[in-house]
Design a protein around this motif. Sequence first.
Motif, PDB file in Angstrom:
ATOM      1  N   ILE A  11      -4.804   2.057   5.810  1.00  0.00           N
ATOM      2  CA  ILE A  11      -4.873   1.947   4.347  1.00  0.00           C
ATOM      3  C   ILE A  11      -5.483   3.210   3.728  1.00  0.00           C
ATOM      4  N   PRO A  12      -6.589   3.750   4.252  1.00  0.00           N
ATOM      5  CA  PRO A  12      -7.070   5.022   3.685  1.00  0.00           C
ATOM      6  C   PRO A  12      -6.062   6.164   3.805  1.00  0.00           C
ATOM      7  N   LEU A  13      -5.306   6.206   4.897  1.00  0.00           N
ATOM      8  CA  LEU A  13      -4.270   7.241   5.030  1.00  0.00           C
ATOM      9  C   LEU A  13      -3.166   7.038   3.994  1.00  0.00           C
ATOM     10  N   LEU A  14      -2.795   5.789   3.763  1.00  0.00           N
ATOM     11  CA  LEU A  14      -1.801   5.517   2.724  1.00  0.00           C
ATOM     12  C   LEU A  14      -2.359   5.838   1.340  1.00  0.00           C
ATOM     13  N   LEU A  15      -3.656   5.642   1.149  1.00  0.00           N
ATOM     14  CA  LEU A  15      -4.284   6.012  -0.120  1.00  0.00           C
ATOM     15  C   LEU A  15      -4.191   7.523  -0.329  1.00  0.00           C
ATOM     16  N   ALA A  26       0.836  -1.206   0.000  1.00  0.00           N
ATOM     17  CA  ALA A  26       0.000   0.000   0.000  1.00  0.00           C
ATOM     18  C   ALA A  26       0.871   1.256   0.000  1.00  0.00           C
ATOM     19  N   GLY A  27       1.936   1.241   0.772  1.00  0.00           N
ATOM     20  CA  GLY A  27       2.823   2.396   0.845  1.00  0.00           C
ATOM     21  C   GLY A  27       3.606   2.631  -0.430  1.00  0.00           C
ATOM     22  N   MET A  28       3.822   1.578  -1.195  1.00  0.00           N
ATOM     23  CA  MET A  28       4.568   1.689  -2.453  1.00  0.00           C
ATOM     24  C   MET A  28       3.688   2.182  -3.600  1.00  0.00           C
ATOM     25  N   GLY A  29       2.441   2.500  -3.296  1.00  0.00           N
ATOM     26  CA  GLY A  29       1.555   3.029  -4.337  1.00  0.00           C
ATOM     27  C   GLY A  29       0.363   2.150  -4.624  1.00  0.00           C
ATOM     28  N   GLY A  30       0.225   1.029  -3.912  1.00  0.00           N
ATOM     29  CA  GLY A  30      -0.866   0.099  -4.178  1.00  0.00           C
ATOM     30  C   GLY A  30      -2.004   0.154  -3.189  1.00  0.00           C
ATOM     31  N   ALA A  31      -2.173   1.276  -2.517  1.00  0.00           N
ATOM     32  CA  ALA A  31      -3.214   1.382  -1.493  1.00  0.00           C
ATOM     33  C   ALA A  31      -4.610   1.214  -2.067  1.00  0.00           C
ATOM     34  N   LEU A  32      -4.841   1.684  -3.269  1.00  0.00           N
ATOM     35  CA  LEU A  32      -6.170   1.546  -3.866  1.00  0.00           C
ATOM     36  C   LEU A  32      -6.506   0.074  -4.092  1.00  0.00           C
ATOM     37  N   GLY A  33      -5.579  -0.687  -4.618  1.00  0.00           N
ATOM     38  CA  GLY A  33      -5.809  -2.114  -4.837  1.00  0.00           C
ATOM     39  C   GLY A  33      -6.042  -2.864  -3.538  1.00  0.00           C
ATOM     40  N   VAL A  34      -5.247  -2.545  -2.514  1.00  0.00           N
ATOM     41  CA  VAL A  34      -5.405  -3.183  -1.208  1.00  0.00           C
ATOM     42  C   VAL A  34      -6.756  -2.807  -0.600  1.00  0.00           C
ATOM     43  N   LEU A  35      -7.132  -1.544  -0.701  1.00  0.00           N
ATOM     44  CA  LEU A  35      -8.401  -1.084  -0.131  1.00  0.00           C
ATOM     45  C   LEU A  35      -9.599  -1.728  -0.841  1.00  0.00           C
ATOM     46  N   ILE A  36      -9.547  -1.812  -2.146  1.00  0.00           N
ATOM     47  CA  ILE A  36     -10.643  -2.436  -2.888  1.00  0.00           C
ATOM     48  C   ILE A  36     -10.763  -3.907  -2.498  1.00  0.00           C
ATOM     49  N   ALA A  37      -9.646  -4.617  -2.441  1.00  0.00           N
ATOM     50  CA  ALA A  37      -9.676  -6.032  -2.052  1.00  0.00           C
ATOM     51  C   ALA A  37     -10.150  -6.188  -0.615  1.00  0.00           C
ATOM     52  N   MET A  38      -9.751  -5.260   0.232  1.00  0.00           N
ATOM     53  CA  MET A  38     -10.127  -5.313   1.636  1.00  0.00           C
ATOM     54  C   MET A  38     -11.645  -5.341   1.791  1.00  0.00           C
ATOM     55  N   TYR A  39     -12.333  -4.496   1.054  1.00  0.00           N
ATOM     56  CA  TYR A  39     -13.784  -4.427   1.193  1.00  0.00           C
ATOM     57  C   TYR A  39     -14.522  -5.401   0.283  1.00  0.00           C
ATOM     58  N   ARG A  40     -13.995  -5.709  -0.890  1.00  0.00           N
ATOM     59  CA  ARG A  40     -14.651  -6.685  -1.767  1.00  0.00           C
ATOM     60  C   ARG A  40     -14.557  -8.091  -1.191  1.00  0.00           C
ATOM     61  N   LYS A  41     -13.422  -8.406  -0.571  1.00  0.00           N
ATOM     62  CA  LYS A  41     -13.216  -9.742   0.002  1.00  0.00           C
ATOM     63  C   LYS A  41     -13.565  -9.803   1.484  1.00  0.00           C
ATOM     64  N   ARG A  42     -13.924  -8.650   2.055  1.00  0.00           N
ATOM     65  CA  ARG A  42     -14.217  -8.538   3.485  1.00  0.00           C
ATOM     66  C   ARG A  42     -13.079  -9.115   4.319  1.00  0.00           C
ATOM     67  N   HIS A  43     -11.898  -8.584   4.059  1.00  0.00           N
ATOM     68  CA  HIS A  43     -10.686  -9.083   4.702  1.00  0.00           C
ATOM     69  C   HIS A  43      -9.982  -7.945   5.430  1.00  0.00           C
ATOM     70  N   LYS A  44      -9.693  -8.164   6.682  1.00  0.00           N
ATOM     71  CA  LYS A  44      -8.992  -7.200   7.538  1.00  0.00           C
ATOM     72  C   LYS A  44      -9.838  -5.959   7.843  1.00  0.00           C
ATOM     73  N   THR A  45     -11.128  -6.038   7.624  1.00  0.00           N
ATOM     74  CA  THR A  45     -11.982  -4.876   7.851  1.00  0.00           C
ATOM     75  C   THR A  45     -12.253  -4.632   9.335  1.00  0.00           C
ATOM     76  N   ARG A  46     -11.977  -5.603  10.181  1.00  0.00           N
ATOM     77  CA  ARG A  46     -12.160  -5.416  11.620  1.00  0.00           C
ATOM     78  C   ARG A  46     -10.901  -4.884  12.299  1.00  0.00           C
ATOM     79  N   HIS A  47      -9.795  -4.905  11.576  1.00  0.00           N
ATOM     80  CA  HIS A  47      -8.531  -4.430  12.126  1.00  0.00           C
ATOM     81  C   HIS A  47      -8.471  -2.909  12.005  1.00  0.00           C
ATOM     82  N   MET A  48      -8.426  -2.246  13.143  1.00  0.00           N
ATOM     83  CA  MET A  48      -8.391  -0.782  13.153  1.00  0.00           C
ATOM     84  C   MET A  48      -7.175  -0.252  12.394  1.00  0.00           C
ATOM     85  N   SER A  49      -6.065  -0.968  12.480  1.00  0.00           N
ATOM     86  CA  SER A  49      -4.855  -0.503  11.778  1.00  0.00           C
ATOM     87  C   SER A  49      -5.079  -0.477  10.262  1.00  0.00           C
ATOM     88  N   PHE A  50      -5.869  -1.391   9.744  1.00  0.00           N
ATOM     89  CA  PHE A  50      -6.162  -1.408   8.314  1.00  0.00           C
ATOM     90  C   PHE A  50      -7.262  -0.410   7.968  1.00  0.00           C
TER      91      PHE A  50
END
Length: 87
Positions: A71-75, A43-67
Amino acid sequence: MVELVMLWFVVINSIGYVVMSEDKNKARKRRQRVPERTLFLLAGMGGALGVLIAMYRKRHKTRHMSFRIGIPLLLLLNVLLYSYFLG
């Protein structure tokens, strides 16, 4: 330069999406997971949008406050950096 930055955007976000999706699949199968540090690095290398989309489409890591916050801050950081290099 613009073409190179756009190519990087597409490639790194695709990788971020795929890695996040694979981590979700590994979690379901109780296999060895992708370290969270790696996901944040992508995400920090420029892939935050891809990680964020996968996070919500796959419902993965959405309960982790750090994510949910990180991830939105890195976006936001990605948007600033991409606009600098493209503008």
